[in-house]
Design an enzyme around this catalytic site. Structure first.
Site, short mmCIF file in Angstrom:
data_model
loop_
_atom_site.label_atom_id
_atom_site.label_comp_id
_atom_site.label_asym_id
_atom_site.label_seq_id
_atom_site.Cartn_x
_atom_site.Cartn_y
_atom_site.Cartn_z
CE1 TYR A 97 -4.08 -2.11 0.48
CE2 TYR A 97 -2.54 -3.48 1.95
CZ TYR A 97 -3.62 -3.39 1.25
OH TYR A 97 -4.41 -4.30 1.28
CD GLU A 219 23.07 -24.44 -5.67
OE1 GLU A 219 24.06 -24.38 -6.39
OE2 GLU A 219 21.81 -24.67 -5.82
N GLY A 247 38.11 -6.52 -17.39
CA GLY A 247 39.14 -5.74 -17.49
C GLY A 247 38.75 -4.51 -17.95
CG ASP A 248 36.89 -0.28 -16.58
OD1 ASP A 248 37.48 0.23 -17.34
OD2 ASP A 248 35.60 0.17 -15.86
#
Length: 446
Positions: A97, A219, A247-248
């Site tokens: 609500y 898990e 990879g950045d």
């Protein structure tokens, strides 16, 4: 929101009474972080009514800074009712609500960027984005690329009932997640939102975040970390090598090291409080992690040296990405770490950490997702290794699962550190039940 929890199991139609509590993804994370000794700030909007007063007081009682919360004189505080069953169960019911609520009126115009940008981590949720068009505009603005910003943490929190059009909701959440630095998503909700549930497939959809955490319930979790050096070679038992993108160049692999602030800022919850029970004093003037619309302030605000210049126009229109945020924190310590083998555009692979969850005697199957995010973010703020962060996430989730409500008193930091440092075999046999967070309680490793 105000949350009404059922007095007994059963359908909403059959439950005779409910207990009032507080709820909300970002405020839950803020409260849990404050309870573990971090300075946090929650930025939100409530009605000028009794429910709003209770909400602000209850969140503030955890030590969260609520000074930026605004009261709307025309719109009410949102409320919702839910059953006691697991959200993933078909028997679970939830009724919101909050159409036209105070929170749904949040927008870039009502939330000054200065209130949400001063922290080390800015934590946001996909639930806020689903509330209204103006809330979506706000979350889009806060996940937009800019030259200097906090580490942006985003919990997907896909709730189809809030979106109406679930397909559109999934696409919007994918867009928002791609703008974040750290993303949390459950494998089940990724399946529901995007049609993929395997961790590698989710990473293929989300190559942009430096860290992606895929939660798999009992898990455990799989953490993808771009370009991180790790303590073990690929192929170590309990780990996997990534074949996905990564990879950045120039971005730190360790979110806790953004702007060079990987120190443990110490236990102060809420602005102005004195030192808490954790190790070491807090020397920064503001909160470390803030949430609300999902916000977060920070320890050691200073000048932001090393985070890169602010480029572009006003506070919500900056550009420039994350260049200049500095290198990562170096080798990832702790069991379970491995070097990935799939190079990304920047020439560095993802490291993939598979971190099992301990066995838990569940009292109520709610609150675990927000608690896990809080534990992982706590480890990030403290500069812990990736596996340790995930283990702290599991421990916080276990604290929530072994109490009736959404929020739990977590284990003391020293106790949680001892458990997170268990060797792999002991960790994988850890068994936690109600009351395990107390210092006088033994835990089983069998």
């Amino acid at each position: 929101m105000i949350t009404f929890l059922p007095a007994r199991p059963g359908r909403l139609a059959d439950v005779p009474s409910f207990t009032r509590a507080i709820g909300g993804a970002e405020s839950n994370v803020a409260c849990a972080l404050a309870a573990t000794g971090h300075r946090t700030k929650w930025v939100g909007r409530v009605g000028r009514d009794g429910f709003g007063e209770h909400l602000v007081a209850a969140i503030g009682a955890y030590g969260v800074d609520v000074s930026a919360v605004t009261r709307d004189p025309e719109r009410p505080t949102g409320v919702y009712f839910r059953t006691a069953t697991d959200r993933a169960s078909e028997a679970h019911e939830v009724v919101y609500y909050r159409a036209g609520s105070a929170a749904s009126a949040m927008s870039p115009a009502t939330v000054p960027y200065a209130e949400v940008s001063g922290g080390r981590i800015l934590h946001l949720s996909g639930i806020t984005a689903a509330l209204s068009a103006s809330c979506l505009a706000l979350v889009r603005a806060l996940t937009a690329a800019r030259g200097a910003r906090p580490l942006v943490s985003f919990d997907v929190n896909f709730r189809p009932v809030l979106w109406g059009d679930a397909g559109r909701g999934g696409q919007v959440l994918l867009e928002l997640a791609r703008g974040a630095d750290l993303v949390f998503v459950g494998a089940d909700e990724a399946e529901a939102a995007w049609g993929v549930g395997e961790p590698e497939a989710i990473r293929a959809l989300l190559p942009e975040p430096a860290v992606l955490v895929v939660k798999r319930g009992a898990e455990g979790a799989v953490v993808f970390e771009r370009g991180a050096d790790t303590a073990r070679p690929a192929g170590t038992p309990g780990t996997r090598a990534s074949t996905g993108p990564g990879g950045d160049a120039g971005r730190g692999a360790d979110p806790g090291a953004a702007a060079g602030r990987s120190r443990d800022a110490g236990p102060v919850a809420g602005a102005g409080r004195g030192p808490g029970p954790g190790p070491g004093p807090d020397t920064g003037p503001g909160p470390e992690a803030g949430h609300g619309t999902g916000t977060d302030p920070e320890a050691g605000r200073g000048s932001g040296a090393g985070r890169g210049p602010e480029a572009g126009g006003g506070p919500y229109t900056g550009s420039g990405g994350d260049a200049g945020r500095g290198p990562g924190a170096g080798p990832v310590a702790g069991p379970g770490a491995s070097r990935g083998t799939g190079p990304g555009p920047g020439g560095r692979p993802d490291a993939v950490h598979v971190v099992p969850a301990p066995r838990v005697d569940v009292v109520a199957p709610v609150g675990a997702g927000d608690a896990f995010a809080a534990g992982f973010l706590s480890g990030t703020l403290r500069g812990l290794g990736t596996v340790a962060r995930a283990r702290h996430g599991h421990l916080m989730a276990a604290a929530a699962l072994t109490v009736p409500g959404d929020l739990a008193v977590p284990a003391r930091r020293a106790r949680a550190d001892l458990l997170a440092a268990l060797d792999d075999r002991a960790w994988e046999t850890l068994h936690l039940g109600p009351g395990w967070t107390g210092d006088d309680q033994e835990v089983r490793t069998s």
